[in-house]
Motif scaffolding. Structure first.
Motif, PDB file in Angstrom:
ATOM      1  N   THR A  31       0.857  -1.177   0.000  1.00 13.95           N
ATOM      2  CA  THR A  31       0.000   0.000   0.000  1.00 13.95           C
ATOM      3  C   THR A  31       0.892   1.224   0.000  1.00 13.95           C
ATOM      4  O   THR A  31       2.074   1.153   0.371  1.00 13.95           O
ATOM      5  N   LYS A  32       0.341   2.352  -0.399  1.00 10.79           N
ATOM      6  CA  LYS A  32       1.102   3.594  -0.366  1.00 10.79           C
ATOM      7  C   LYS A  32       1.542   3.890   1.066  1.00 10.79           C
ATOM      8  O   LYS A  32       2.654   4.333   1.310  1.00 10.79           O
ATOM      9  N   VAL A  35       4.535   1.660   2.051  1.00 11.66           N
ATOM     10  CA  VAL A  35       5.719   2.066   1.275  1.00 11.66           C
ATOM     11  C   VAL A  35       6.250   3.390   1.811  1.00 11.66           C
ATOM     12  O   VAL A  35       7.467   3.603   1.889  1.00 11.66           O
ATOM     13  N   ASP A  36       5.349   4.281   2.232  1.00 12.87           N
ATOM     14  CA  ASP A  36       5.772   5.564   2.804  1.00 12.87           C
ATOM     15  C   ASP A  36       6.547   5.393   4.106  1.00 12.87           C
ATOM     16  O   ASP A  36       7.307   6.271   4.503  1.00 12.87           O
ATOM     17  N   GLU A  77       1.416  -2.506 -10.928  1.00 13.71           N
ATOM     18  CA  GLU A  77       2.141  -1.531 -10.105  1.00 13.71           C
ATOM     19  C   GLU A  77       3.385  -2.174  -9.508  1.00 13.71           C
ATOM     20  O   GLU A  77       3.471  -3.389  -9.375  1.00 13.71           O
ATOM     21  N   VAL A  79       7.102  -1.367  -6.797  1.00 15.94           N
ATOM     22  CA  VAL A  79       7.937  -0.535  -5.932  1.00 15.94           C
ATOM     23  C   VAL A  79       9.365  -1.032  -6.105  1.00 15.94           C
ATOM     24  O   VAL A  79       9.619  -2.233  -6.036  1.00 15.94           O
ATOM     25  N   SER A  93       7.971   4.323  -6.573  1.00 11.91           N
ATOM     26  CA  SER A  93       6.717   3.581  -6.470  1.00 11.91           C
ATOM     27  C   SER A  93       5.767   4.029  -7.568  1.00 11.91           C
ATOM     28  O   SER A  93       5.661   5.215  -7.866  1.00 11.91           O
ATOM     29  N   THR A  94       5.070   3.063  -8.149  1.00 12.49           N
ATOM     30  CA  THR A  94       4.015   3.378  -9.114  1.00 12.49           C
ATOM     31  C   THR A  94       2.634   3.072  -8.528  1.00 12.49           C
ATOM     32  O   THR A  94       1.667   3.012  -9.267  1.00 12.49           O
ATOM     33  N   LEU A  95       2.574   2.896  -7.199  1.00 15.68           N
ATOM     34  CA  LEU A  95       1.290   2.604  -6.545  1.00 15.68           C
ATOM     35  C   LEU A  95       0.366   3.807  -6.656  1.00 15.68           C
ATOM     36  O   LEU A  95       0.774   4.936  -6.403  1.00 15.68           O
ATOM     37  N   SER A  96      -0.875   3.553  -6.999  1.00 13.26           N
ATOM     38  CA  SER A  96      -1.820   4.653  -7.181  1.00 13.26           C
ATOM     39  C   SER A  96      -2.651   4.947  -5.939  1.00 13.26           C
ATOM     40  O   SER A  96      -3.241   5.996  -5.833  1.00 13.26           O
ATOM     41  N   GLU A  97      -2.704   4.037  -4.994  1.00 15.19           N
ATOM     42  CA  GLU A  97      -3.548   4.262  -3.822  1.00 15.19           C
ATOM     43  C   GLU A  97      -2.818   4.903  -2.679  1.00 15.19           C
ATOM     44  O   GLU A  97      -1.738   4.806  -2.377  1.00 15.19           O
TER      45      GLU A  97
END
Length: 97
Positions: A31-32, A35-36, A77, A79, A93-97
């Motif tokens: 998840t974003k 990853v954050d 997606e 990371v 990251s290419t995660l969109s959420e």
């Protein structure tokens, strides 16, 4: 206790344990937010404790440093985390959420 009742209890316990483990695995999905949590300077073990094991690992040893790239793929997606000498140097990251 009758044999059938004992089997039923064990079966129910097995189902409950399976559901609990499935719930834990679902929590490790990329998840974003998680990853954050990954920041510069973290070790590979710290990153894996947050994101789990990567989909692929590419490691190169140079004379003066070691470069390791972790890639986490999740559908379309991904990371990518780059480590230098076992410390996070960058992430994409290419995660969109």
């Amino acid at each position: 206790m009758k044999r059938g009742a004992r089997f039923s209890r064990l079966a129910a316990l097995g189902v409950a344990l399976s559901l609990a483990l499935a719930g834990c695995h679902a929590g490790l999905r990329l998840t974003k937010a998680n990853v954050d949590e990954v920041s510069d300077g973290m070790t590979t073990k710290q990153v894996e404790s947050i994101l789990g094991p990567p989909t692929t690992i590419d490691s190169k040893d140079f004379v003066v440093l070691k470069k390791t790239t972790y890639v986490y793929d999740q559908g379309k997606e991904s990371v990518t985390i780059i480590f230098k000498d076992d410390k996070v140097q960058s992430k994409v990251s290419t995660l969109s959420e």
